[in-house]
Design a protein around this motif. Structure first.
Motif, PDB file in Angstrom:
ATOM      1  N   GLU A 121     -17.254 -16.968  21.070  1.00 47.71           N
ATOM      2  CA  GLU A 121     -16.216 -16.364  20.221  1.00 47.71           C
ATOM      3  C   GLU A 121     -14.944 -16.083  21.010  1.00 47.71           C
ATOM      4  OE1 GLU A 121     -17.643 -13.271  17.338  1.00 47.71           O
ATOM      5  OE2 GLU A 121     -19.501 -13.539  18.460  1.00 47.71           O
ATOM      6  N   ILE A 122     -15.056 -15.988  22.329  1.00 42.85           N
ATOM      7  CA  ILE A 122     -13.889 -15.705  23.179  1.00 42.85           C
ATOM      8  C   ILE A 122     -13.924 -16.667  24.372  1.00 42.85           C
ATOM      9  CG2 ILE A 122     -13.441 -13.315  22.514  1.00 42.85           C
ATOM     10  CD1 ILE A 122     -15.217 -12.425  24.848  1.00 42.85           C
ATOM     11  N   PRO A 123     -13.727 -17.978  24.111  1.00 48.29           N
ATOM     12  CA  PRO A 123     -13.888 -18.953  25.205  1.00 48.29           C
ATOM     13  C   PRO A 123     -12.778 -18.906  26.255  1.00 48.29           C
ATOM     14  CG  PRO A 123     -13.177 -20.045  23.174  1.00 48.29           C
ATOM     15  CD  PRO A 123     -13.456 -18.614  22.817  1.00 48.29           C
ATOM     16  N   ASN A 124     -11.566 -18.455  25.895  1.00 50.90           N
ATOM     17  CA  ASN A 124     -10.432 -18.553  26.815  1.00 50.90           C
ATOM     18  C   ASN A 124      -9.901 -17.175  27.222  1.00 50.90           C
ATOM     19  OD1 ASN A 124     -10.274 -21.478  26.527  1.00 50.90           O
ATOM     20  ND2 ASN A 124      -9.552 -21.023  24.446  1.00 50.90           N
ATOM     21  N   PRO A 125      -9.292 -17.090  28.431  1.00 51.53           N
ATOM     22  CA  PRO A 125      -8.675 -15.826  28.823  1.00 51.53           C
ATOM     23  C   PRO A 125      -7.705 -15.339  27.737  1.00 51.53           C
ATOM     24  CG  PRO A 125      -8.719 -17.311  30.686  1.00 51.53           C
ATOM     25  CD  PRO A 125      -9.193 -18.104  29.498  1.00 51.53           C
ATOM     26  N   GLY A 126      -7.785 -14.076  27.411  1.00 53.88           N
ATOM     27  CA  GLY A 126      -6.917 -13.506  26.376  1.00 53.88           C
ATOM     28  C   GLY A 126      -7.556 -13.472  25.003  1.00 53.88           C
ATOM     29  N   GLU A 179     -25.847 -23.756  27.996  1.00 56.01           N
ATOM     30  CA  GLU A 179     -25.086 -25.003  27.831  1.00 56.01           C
ATOM     31  C   GLU A 179     -24.633 -25.196  26.384  1.00 56.01           C
ATOM     32  OE1 GLU A 179     -27.399 -28.298  29.195  1.00 56.01           O
ATOM     33  OE2 GLU A 179     -27.948 -27.272  31.065  1.00 56.01           O
ATOM     34  N   ARG A 180     -25.006 -24.279  25.511  1.00 59.00           N
ATOM     35  CA  ARG A 180     -24.695 -24.471  24.093  1.00 59.00           C
ATOM     36  C   ARG A 180     -23.356 -23.839  23.734  1.00 59.00           C
ATOM     37  NH1 ARG A 180     -29.774 -23.881  20.231  1.00 59.00           N
ATOM     38  NH2 ARG A 180     -31.147 -25.386  21.220  1.00 59.00           N
ATOM     39  N   ASN A 181     -22.625 -24.529  22.841  1.00 55.38           N
ATOM     40  CA  ASN A 181     -21.381 -23.988  22.328  1.00 55.38           C
ATOM     41  C   ASN A 181     -21.650 -23.249  21.021  1.00 55.38           C
ATOM     42  OD1 ASN A 181     -19.860 -25.209  24.363  1.00 55.38           O
ATOM     43  ND2 ASN A 181     -19.860 -27.139  23.221  1.00 55.38           N
ATOM     44  N   LEU A 182     -20.688 -22.454  20.642  1.00 59.17           N
ATOM     45  CA  LEU A 182     -20.761 -21.793  19.338  1.00 59.17           C
ATOM     46  C   LEU A 182     -20.054 -22.685  18.324  1.00 59.17           C
ATOM     47  CD1 LEU A 182     -21.512 -19.109  17.867  1.00 59.17           C
ATOM     48  CD2 LEU A 182     -19.149 -18.450  18.217  1.00 59.17           C
ATOM     49  N   LEU A 183     -20.784 -23.138  17.302  1.00 58.47           N
ATOM     50  CA  LEU A 183     -20.195 -24.059  16.335  1.00 58.47           C
ATOM     51  C   LEU A 183     -19.963 -23.417  14.977  1.00 58.47           C
ATOM     52  CD1 LEU A 183     -22.274 -27.280  17.069  1.00 58.47           C
ATOM     53  CD2 LEU A 183     -20.005 -26.666  17.903  1.00 58.47           C
ATOM     54  N   PHE A 184     -20.666 -22.355  14.676  1.00 57.95           N
ATOM     55  CA  PHE A 184     -20.612 -21.800  13.328  1.00 57.95           C
ATOM     56  C   PHE A 184     -20.925 -20.313  13.378  1.00 57.95           C
ATOM     57  CE2 PHE A 184     -23.037 -20.587   9.519  1.00 57.95           C
ATOM     58  CZ  PHE A 184     -22.086 -20.858   8.537  1.00 57.95           C
ATOM     59  N   THR A 185     -20.168 -19.542  12.640  1.00 60.96           N
ATOM     60  CA  THR A 185     -20.533 -18.131  12.496  1.00 60.96           C
ATOM     61  C   THR A 185     -20.465 -17.759  11.020  1.00 60.96           C
ATOM     62  OG1 THR A 185     -18.289 -17.269  12.682  1.00 60.96           O
ATOM     63  CG2 THR A 185     -19.529 -17.493  14.727  1.00 60.96           C
TER      64      THR A 185
END
Ligand code: FES
Length: 265
Positions: A61-66, A187-193
């Motif tokens: 949900e918060i992959p990048n700085p900021g 290793e898994r990404n978040l694809l759906f919430t």
């Protein structure tokens, strides 16, 4: 007519001890007061939601700085952010000046600016600027950051312990980690919430995810053909966690691709 009084917290705790001591063959549903007593809920807020670890979300949900999102837990306003070093921070979302909420919703910011008097906080909660406060000789910006709450990232999920007294989470979930290891959640990404509000006691929601008994009746066209109730197995958990396995029906088409480390079991 007999006068019935609501059971006290102590009554309910005694009842719970009794139920926990029963043999499986005598298992029965907990009395309704466990789900309706305000006093019992207040006790749970302290014992479970403040003293324990609670999952707030997923690192995806918060992959990048900021990146940040805000949330609330038993009345505590919380700001979850990823700072410039890439670390996940779980902060109080309450401005140290006059208690205004510092951030709302979710998004990406270089810093958090309180909308009331523009005190500005870094992504890790440190107070960067407080307009006109230089004139206050005793003002110490270092003591006015947003409090960092006790947090831990486990299997890519973000957990908080509000009162700061909980033992580290990962060691408590060691046996669960052994079961989940081959999925490689890291290793898994978040694809759906999805977000749903259950207008009920919190235990109804938790209990729903502790068993596969309801699959044949509640999800007869979706989950039941894939992971039927009859193949569900309780996993022996411990004080920190519980789980069940929902085995695939061998006649159902495989849902892969699976990680190469996954076994048939
Ligand atoms: S309440 Fe936040 S700056 Fe005043």
């Amino acid at each position: 007519m007999p006068v019935t009084t609501a059971p006290t917290v102590e009554d309910l705790r005694r009842e719970l001890s009794h139920l926990r001591g029963l043999d499986r063959s005598e298992a029965r549903t907990m009395p309704s007061a466990f789900y309706t007593s305000e006093a019992f809920l207040d006790m749970e807020k302290d014992a479970v939601f403040r003293a324990g670890w609670v999952c707030l979300g997923h690192v995806g949900e918060i992959p990048n700085p900021g990146d940040y999102f805000t949330t609330e837990l038993v009345g505590e306003q919380i700001l979850v952010s990823r700072d410039q070093t890439g670390a996940v921070q779980v902060l109080s979302n309450v401005c140290r000046h006059r208690g205004n909420l510092v951030a709302s919703g979710r998004g990406n910011q270089r810093s958090f600016v309180c909308g009331y008097h523009a005190w500005t906080y870094d992504l890790d909660g440190a107070l960067k600027t407080a307009p006109l406060m230089k004139e206050v000789k005793t003002f110490n910006a270092k003591k006015c950051g947003l409090p960092q709450l006790n947090c831990e990232v486990w299997s890519n999920f973000i957990f908080v312990n509000l009162d700061g007294t909980a033992e580290p989470l990962a060691p408590q979930l060691g046996k669960l980690d052994a079961i989940l290891h081959n999925y490689h959640n890291e290793e898994r990404n978040l694809l759906f919430t999805d977000e749903a509000v259950w207008n009920t006691n919190w235990k109804n929601l938790t209990e729903n995810f502790m068993e596969g008994y309801h699959l044949f009746a509640t999800h007869p066209k979706t989950l039941q053909p894939m992971t039927p109730t009859q193949l569900c197995r309780k996993v022996p958990g411990d004080a920190a966690w519980t789980a069940y396995r929902s085995y695939y029906d061998p006649n159902y088409p495989p849902r892969g691709p699976f990680h190469k480390d996954m076994t048939e079991d």
